[in-house]
Each structure stands twice: as structure tokens, then as C-alpha cells.
Design a protein around this motif. Structure first.
Motif, short mmCIF file in Angstrom:
data_model
loop_
_atom_site.label_atom_id
_atom_site.label_comp_id
_atom_site.label_asym_id
_atom_site.label_seq_id
_atom_site.Cartn_x
_atom_site.Cartn_y
_atom_site.Cartn_z
N GLU A 1 4.98 10.49 -6.72
CA GLU A 1 6.02 10.95 -7.64
C GLU A 1 5.45 11.33 -9.00
O GLU A 1 6.08 12.04 -9.77
N MET A 2 4.25 10.85 -9.31
CA MET A 2 3.56 11.24 -10.53
C MET A 2 2.73 12.51 -10.32
O MET A 2 2.14 13.03 -11.27
N GLY A 3 2.67 12.98 -9.09
CA GLY A 3 1.84 14.13 -8.79
C GLY A 3 0.42 13.75 -8.44
O GLY A 3 -0.48 14.59 -8.44
N VAL A 4 0.18 12.48 -8.14
CA VAL A 4 -1.16 12.00 -7.81
C VAL A 4 -1.18 11.56 -6.35
O VAL A 4 -0.29 10.87 -5.89
N VAL B 1 -4.95 1.08 -8.80
CA VAL B 1 -4.38 1.33 -7.48
C VAL B 1 -5.46 1.70 -6.48
O VAL B 1 -5.45 1.24 -5.33
N SER B 2 -6.43 2.52 -6.91
CA SER B 2 -7.50 2.94 -6.00
C SER B 2 -8.31 1.74 -5.52
O SER B 2 -8.61 1.60 -4.33
N SER B 3 -8.66 0.86 -6.44
CA SER B 3 -9.46 -0.32 -6.07
C SER B 3 -8.68 -1.25 -5.15
O SER B 3 -9.19 -1.74 -4.14
N ALA B 4 -7.41 -1.50 -5.50
CA ALA B 4 -6.58 -2.37 -4.67
C ALA B 4 -6.34 -1.76 -3.30
O ALA B 4 -6.30 -2.47 -2.28
N LEU C 1 0.83 -1.21 0.00
CA LEU C 1 0.00 0.00 0.00
C LEU C 1 0.86 1.26 0.00
O LEU C 1 0.59 2.22 -0.73
N MET C 2 1.92 1.26 0.81
CA MET C 2 2.79 2.44 0.88
C MET C 2 3.58 2.62 -0.41
O MET C 2 3.76 3.74 -0.89
N ALA C 3 4.07 1.51 -0.98
CA ALA C 3 4.82 1.62 -2.22
C ALA C 3 3.96 2.21 -3.33
O ALA C 3 4.41 3.08 -4.10
N LEU C 4 2.72 1.77 -3.42
CA LEU C 4 1.83 2.28 -4.46
C LEU C 4 1.54 3.77 -4.25
O LEU C 4 1.56 4.56 -5.21
N GLN C 5 1.27 4.16 -3.00
CA GLN C 5 0.95 5.57 -2.74
C GLN C 5 2.15 6.47 -3.01
O GLN C 5 2.02 7.55 -3.59
N GLU C 6 3.34 6.04 -2.56
CA GLU C 6 4.53 6.88 -2.74
C GLU C 6 4.94 6.98 -4.19
O GLU C 6 5.44 8.03 -4.63
N PHE D 1 -1.81 3.37 6.82
CA PHE D 1 -3.03 4.14 6.97
C PHE D 1 -2.73 5.63 6.94
O PHE D 1 -3.44 6.42 6.32
N GLY D 2 -1.66 6.01 7.66
CA GLY D 2 -1.31 7.42 7.73
C GLY D 2 -0.98 8.02 6.38
O GLY D 2 -1.32 9.17 6.09
N LEU D 3 -0.31 7.25 5.51
CA LEU D 3 0.01 7.76 4.18
C LEU D 3 -1.24 8.03 3.35
O LEU D 3 -1.21 8.81 2.40
N LEU D 4 -2.33 7.39 3.72
CA LEU D 4 -3.61 7.58 3.02
C LEU D 4 -4.49 8.60 3.72
O LEU D 4 -5.68 8.73 3.40
#
Length: 699
Positions: free
Chosen positions: A414-417, A454-457, A405-410, A514-517
């Protein structure tokens, strides 16, 4: 040589050393480039996962049981095993560890079975070391089972492993789902072997009676490490020993009305868990015992299930041409290595815009669990999360899920999303919100597809993780509320991993994700409650000196790092006493060189916490903990950064020999070969983001 000349020489040496220290940006780029160059063509990273000598020994014992001990594979395995023998003749659980009698007995037996003469100097030294440490008399339950399987001791000396347990309902206190997942996957094939006794008696041609001090019938009782014998009229230890003796009497009298049904259920249980998996449990021991179990059930060598097990074991082999040896891995770690590499690359500004990184995101998303597994015995939730290996659909775990989850968010960042969770009172009205700062028009469709995946996962992984929270507010690795401590008194439990309770390090990693989200201690609804309960659990499990125990990494440095990072991620301020005490403990165990290190011995002797040979991985963990605590300008952090820069090799890697990964405390440890690479990169890059980019770390 006079004093002035010596002083000048030392000054020149210091200047030369300083000249070779890379700048912060150079060091980050070097390691990022190295990782990208070592990415697999399919998009993942997977380094060697190194265990101790028992992997070679146990495979050799399996080959001897299968009458394959004279093969070329056996010769190369025995050569590797011999190279792992220490100067005193013994084998240990990790490089600097003391003698491990069980490992040493298995190694001696395996070498003898493969033609090594007991009169050889190294065999004499091994025998002397084993006898001095208590002989084969004090080996653990798994070693006893191997000895019984090859006719060295009676099966009755081993703990009872009754297959009928699989028939017990989930509400019964001793059902198989009260065991940890890894114990469960070993228990089921072992129970088949215990019932059917597929013994290949090698006592005539290859006896190891020379390692026995007393007859096997007089060997001491088995006990889990650290579990002391408690007093009182009733104890669980006494209860289970009585039950063990009773089961063996029943076995002797052949009073087994449910045996046929139980064996069939065990057989089907294994077969059901082999598809979509790298073997049962995707780890070495249950795969090995599945071969023996299938053969005991009457499967021949050509049966698809047997061949599948042998093939999975073959995949765990590493053929080393440099010394013509073979060594075995306990399993493979592609999801774990890929998620942490992605996090380190994101911190170093290598994001999903890099084609190689984007490919790894697609690979990681393909490994999301979408089928139900053993965890559903206690949890009703939509499947989600990630496992550790290439394929292990029945056993997603909280550690890999949080890292994924953290790898996907971070990487999206980097894409600005940015993905943010909008917590609702129930999962039905909990949503994942998307904000975007820059998405090029030409890439909009491709990025939108990635974002949707990514959002669904993310929503599934988040919901699954929350539903897996234990009643005490923490998390275990694979199951919910798997904390029946009385099971640790079972004679079979001496591998010190019978249950899978909450641990501070893992719990903190979950709330970090959780915090990253955007979910923190102030969030409303179910997710907010989950985080607040976890904070309470972590706070209650902080040690008096400020440290936290590390279950999955060595040890208190690992636990303290992760707890500091996780707590701050969900809104605990850095001036909170809990954070300050944790940071102070880390600073207090920093070594003069600026590094940190801790020995595996700290699991057995807490007086050794924070003490050990310095390593890049443990130095990185301590730095990440201090950075989370707001210590980026402190002298401790600067010295730690300087150590990493000073010890980095020109190719961007670091050297690290000690084991810093934990399989089972006091029993089995691991050396993750990429820990020395991606964790230092993560620490350096995280510090770079915290400070003025123009600041030079070596100043």
C-alpha cells in the motif's frame, strides 16, 4: 387482509430492506473506520477470545483448592457460570452443542463449592442431565485430576503423569518434546502435582458422590475421542495401560530413585519459561497448574513465581459491569488479531501511510521472536517468527508467523513498496529484494528504516518457517515432525491434542505467505523445494468431495478456503482439477440466503461438513476461497457478497454467535470476537479489487 394488500406490504418491506443495504465502498469504509477506532493506543488490536464454561469452572476449583472460594471474584465467576447453564441443565463446549459431561460435572462441583445448594432447581436439573449422560464416571482425565485434587476420588483413578519423563533424552520415543507444545506445558506442572499429591480434601463438606453411578474404581478406561480400541496381540493402547498400571505400582511401593532429581528439573523447566512470557505457555491451563505445582513444592503465596501466575490469570479476566460477572479467556490474541486486521485494512486501501496503521506495524515488528525456544530441540535455525499472545518467546507458531509476514508485505504494498525473495541454493545467498514505485522524499528516511526492519524480519521468518517444514511436506503449529501418533493412545491423551502434526489449512497458509514474496512452485533452490513438497502434501490430503479438513477453524469451510488461497498463491492455476473441486464443494454448501455456515459438530460427524448456522466469518472464508479460484463473477460469490452487505450493521460490524474457532477438535472451541469483523472486510475488499470498481454488489 386480502392477497393484494399482503403482496404490496411484502414488496414495500423488500424495498425498505434494499434501501438500507450499503454500497460496497460504504461497507468497506464503515468496517475500516470501526477497526481503526478500536485500535489500542499502543498500536495493536485485541478482541475477546471466548471459550466455554470450563474456564470459569476450573478457576473456581482452583480458588476452592486455595481456600478462596468465598471471595468476591468467586461469586462473580459462579454467577457467570450459572448463566452459561443450558435449559436442559447441562453445560456444553459451544452454544449449540450437546451436553459435555466433563464440563457439566466441573460446573456442578464449582457451584456447589461456592455455596449453591444441591436442592436448588438448577442444581437438580444439572444432576439429572449428568446422570442421564453417564455420570461423573465418564469424565475426561483433566476432570478426574481436579476431582482428585479436591478429595472426591483417589489419585490412582487418574492417569499416571510421572515427572521422571523430563529426564528422558530427546532420542527416546517418549521424551517430552514428542508431545505437542501445549500438552508439554501442561504435563510438566501436572507431573509435579501427581508426584507430590497436594490434595485438599473437600469430600466431607462438599461431596459430589450424587453424580457417581459406580464407585470410582469401576469407572471406564480413558480414551482419546475418535481413537477406537484396536485389536491384535500388541497394541499401543494396551502397552500404555500396562505402563500406567506399572507406574502406579512403583509409586505405591515408593521405588522412586530419580524422583528428587526429576522434580527439580521440572521446577527449573517451568521457571526458565516464565520470563518473556504471559505465564507458562501463555495459556490458562499450564498457568493454573503452575500455581498448584509451586505450592506443592513449598512456595508460599507471596513467592514471586506464585504471584506472577496469579497476576497472569487476573489479566485473562473480563469484568462485565452490565451483569456483575467475571469470565475468563483461555489466553489473549493480540498478534493474531493485529495481523489479520492489518491485512483487512490493506485490502481496504488503509495502508502504512495512515499514522495509526504505521504504529501497528512498529508494534508487530517488536513482537518478532529473537530467542530460542522449545522448537530448537528438532530444528537448527536462527530464531524468527511470531507468537499469538502479547509475550510468548519460547513458542512462536507457524500460523501467526505466516499471517505476520503477509500483513507486513501487504501493508508495504500500500506504500508502493514490494519485497520479493530471490531464492538461492542456501540461506546464505537467499536475498530479499526491494522494489519501490513511490516514496516521497520527505518520508524517505523513515520509510527506509521501516523497510530495513521488515526486510530483516521477513528473511528470518521465511527461513524459520521453511526449516520447520515436516517430513511429509506440511507444517504443524509449534514443532517440527511432532507426529508420533502412538502417543494418542496414552491415557492422559484424551484432550485430543497430544501431538502437533501437519494440517492442510496451516500448510496452505504458510505457502500463501511464501507466494506473496514471489516464491512459487517454479522457484529454484531450497524455497522452491519447500513449496513443491507442500503442494504435494496438500493435494494428497484433499477429500474426495473436494474439501479439506480445517484444524484451526470450523472446519471444512475453513480448510477449503485456506487451501484454495494458498495453492493459487504459489502458482497452481485456477483450472487445476484440485482447485475446481474445492470451489465446487464450497458452492455446493452455500445456503439459500447466500451465506455459509458450519457447526463444530462436523468434527465428530463429517456428514455435517459445510452445514450449520450461517455466520459472517465462515461466509467470508468461503468467498475468499472462491475468489482465489477465479469465481469473482459467479452467482455464488455475488450472493455471498450481497449477504454480507445486507447483514452489515450501521457501525460496520456483523453479529455472530456460533463458535467458529477451534482449540482442540471435539474438546475445546473458541469464539474470536473480531472474526465477524475483519474477515468480512477482507472478503469485501478483496472482491472490490477483483471487479470493476464501478460495479455495485447489490445489483
Amino acid at each position: 387482509m386480502d392477497g393484494s394488500s399482503s403482496l404490496a406490504r411484502d414488496r414495500r418491506a423488500q424495498q425498505d430492506a434494499a434501501a438500507n443495504v450499503p454500497s460496497l465502498s460504504t461497507a468497506i469504509q464503515r468496517t475500516s473506520d470501526w477497526l481503526l477506532a478500536h485500535q489500542h493506543a499502543d498500536g495493536y488490536w485485541c478482541a475477546e477470545l471466548e471459550g466455554d464454561s470450563i474456564l470459569q469452572s476450573e478457576y473456581l476449583l482452583l480458588l476452592a483448592w486455595a481456600n478462596r472460594e468465598e471471595t468476591e471474584t468467586a461469586k462473580k465467576l459462579s454467577k457467570k457460570l450459572l448463566s452459561q447453564q443450558r435449559a436442559d441443565g447441562s453445560w456444553a463446549q459451544y452454544p449449540e452443542g450437546k451436553i459435555d459431561v466433563s464440563s457439566s460435572v466441573k460446573a456442578y462441583f464449582a457451584l456447589k463449592l461456592t455455596g449453591h445448594q444441591p436442592s436448588a432447581d438448577y442444581m437438580v436439573k444439572a444432576r439429572d442431565a449428568i446422570l442421564e449422560a453417564g455420570g461423573a464416571d465418564v469424565v475426561n482425565s483433566f476432570t478426574r485430576l481436579y476431582l482428585a485434587l479436591l478429595g472426591q476420588i483417589p489419585m490412582e483413578i487418574c492417569p499416571a503423569v510421572p515427572p521422571e519423563m523430563i529426564l528422558l533424552p530427546n532420542w527416546f520415543p517418549l521424551n517430552i518434546y514428542r508431545m505437542s507444545s501445549w500438552s508439554r506445558t501442561i504435563f510438566i506442572p501436572l507431573s509435579i502435582c501427581w508426584a507430590l499429591r497436594p490434595v485438599v480434601d473437600r469430600s466431607e463438606d462438599c461431596s459430589i458422590r450424587e453424580l457417581f453411578i459406580k464407585p470410582p474404581e469401576q469407572w471406564p478406561e480413558l480414551r482419546c475421542p475418535g481413537q477406537e480400541n484396536s485389536g491384535g496381540l500388541f497394541t499401543w493402547e494396551r502397552f500404555f495401560r500396562t505402563a500406567d498400571a506399572t507406574l502406579k505400582r512403583i509409586e505405591k511401593w515408593r521405588l522412586r530413585p530419580l524422583r528428587k532429581r526429576a522434580l527439580k528439573a521440572c521446577e527449573q523447566w517451568i521457571l526458565d519459561r516464565m520470563p518473556k512470557s504471559d505465564g507458562l505457555g501463555a495459556i490458562f491451563p499450564p498457568i493454573l497448574w503452575s500455581i498448584i505445582a509451586f505450592r506443592a513444592l513449598g512456595y508460599d503465596d507471596q513467592h514471586e513465581a506464585v504471584q506472577s501466575c496469579w497476576n497472569e490469570l487476573d489479566k485473562l479476566m473480563i469484568h462485565d459491569e452490565s451483569d456483575d460477572t467475571i469470565r475468563i479467556q483461555p489466553c489473549k490474541s493480540p498478534v493474531w488479531d493485529t495481523t489479520i486486521t492489518l491485512r483487512a485494512l490493506a485490502a481496504g486501501r488503509q495502508g502504512a501511510d495512515v499514522p495509526r496503521v504505521r504504529k501497528s506495524l512498529d508494534w508487530l515488528l517488536s513482537k518478532e521472536v529473537r530467542d530460542k525456544g522449545d522448537w530448537t530441540n528438532n530444528v537448527r535455525s536462527e530464531p524468527g517468527g511470531w507468537f499469538f499472545e502479547f509475550n510468548n518467546e519460547f513458542y512462536p507458531d507457524l500460523d501467526d508467523t505466516a499471517m505476520a509476514l503477509m500483513a507486513l508485505q501487504e501493508q508495504l504494498a500500500e506504500m508502493g513498496v514490494t519485497l520479493e525473495v530471490h531464492p538461492g541454493q542456501s540461506w546464505e545467498n537467499t536475498t530479499v529484494l526491494t522494489t519501490s514505485n513511490r516514496i516521497a522524499v520527505e518520508d524517505a528516511i523513515d520509510r527506509t528504516m521501516l523497510l530495513d526492519k521488515v526486510s530483516s524480519a521477513t528473511k528470518r521468518g521465511l527461513a524459520w518457517s521453511a526449516d520447520m517444514q515436516n517430513h511429509d511436506g506440511g507444517w504443524g503449529a509449534f514443532d517440527k515432525n511432532n507426529d508420533a501418533e502412538f502417543l494418542c493412545k496414552v491415557p492422559f491423551a484424551d484432550h485430543n491434542a497430544m501431538i502437533d502434526p501437519s494440517w492442510p489449512d496451516l500448510s496452505a497458509r504458510v505457502i500463501e505467505s511464501f507466494g506473496l514474496l514471489g516464491v512459487n512452485q517454479h522457484s529454484r533452490g531450497k524455497l522452491g523445494d519447500v513449496v513443491r513438497n507442500a503442494i504435494t502434501y496438500i493435494r494428497e490430503n484433499q477429500h474426495f468431495d473436494g474439501s479439506w479438513y480445517g484444524r484451526w477453524g470450523v472446519n471444512y469451510i475453513y480448510g477449503t478456503w485456506q487451501c484454495l488461497v494458498g495453492l493459487v498463491a504459489v502458482g497452481i492455476p485456477t483450472d487445476d482439477e484440485m482447485i475446481q473441486r474445492g470451489a465446487a464443494w464450497l458452492k455446493g454448501c452455500q445456503q439459500q440466503s447466500g451465506a455459509w455456515g458450519e457447526t463444530c459438530d462436523s468434527y465428530e460427524n463429517p456428514n455435517l461438513k459445510g452445514i450449520g448456522t450461517p455466520t459472517p466469518s465462515q461466509t467470508a472464508w468461503a468467498l475468499l476461497g472462491l475468489l482465489a479460484a477465479g469465481e469473482e463473477e459467479s452467482e455464488a460469490v455475488r450472493k455471498g457478497i450481497q449477504y454480507l452487505l445486507r447483514t452489515q450493521k450501521e457501525d460496520g460490524t456483523w453479529d455472530e454467535e456460533p463458535f467458529t474457532g477451534t482449540g482442540f477438535p471435539r474438546v475445546f472451541y473458541l469464539r474470536y470476537h473480531y472474526y465477524r469483523i475483519y474477515f468480512p472486510l477482507l472478503a469485501l475488499a478483496t472482491w472490490a479489487k477483483k471487479i470493476n470498481p464501478a460495479t455495485e454488489a447489490t445489483r
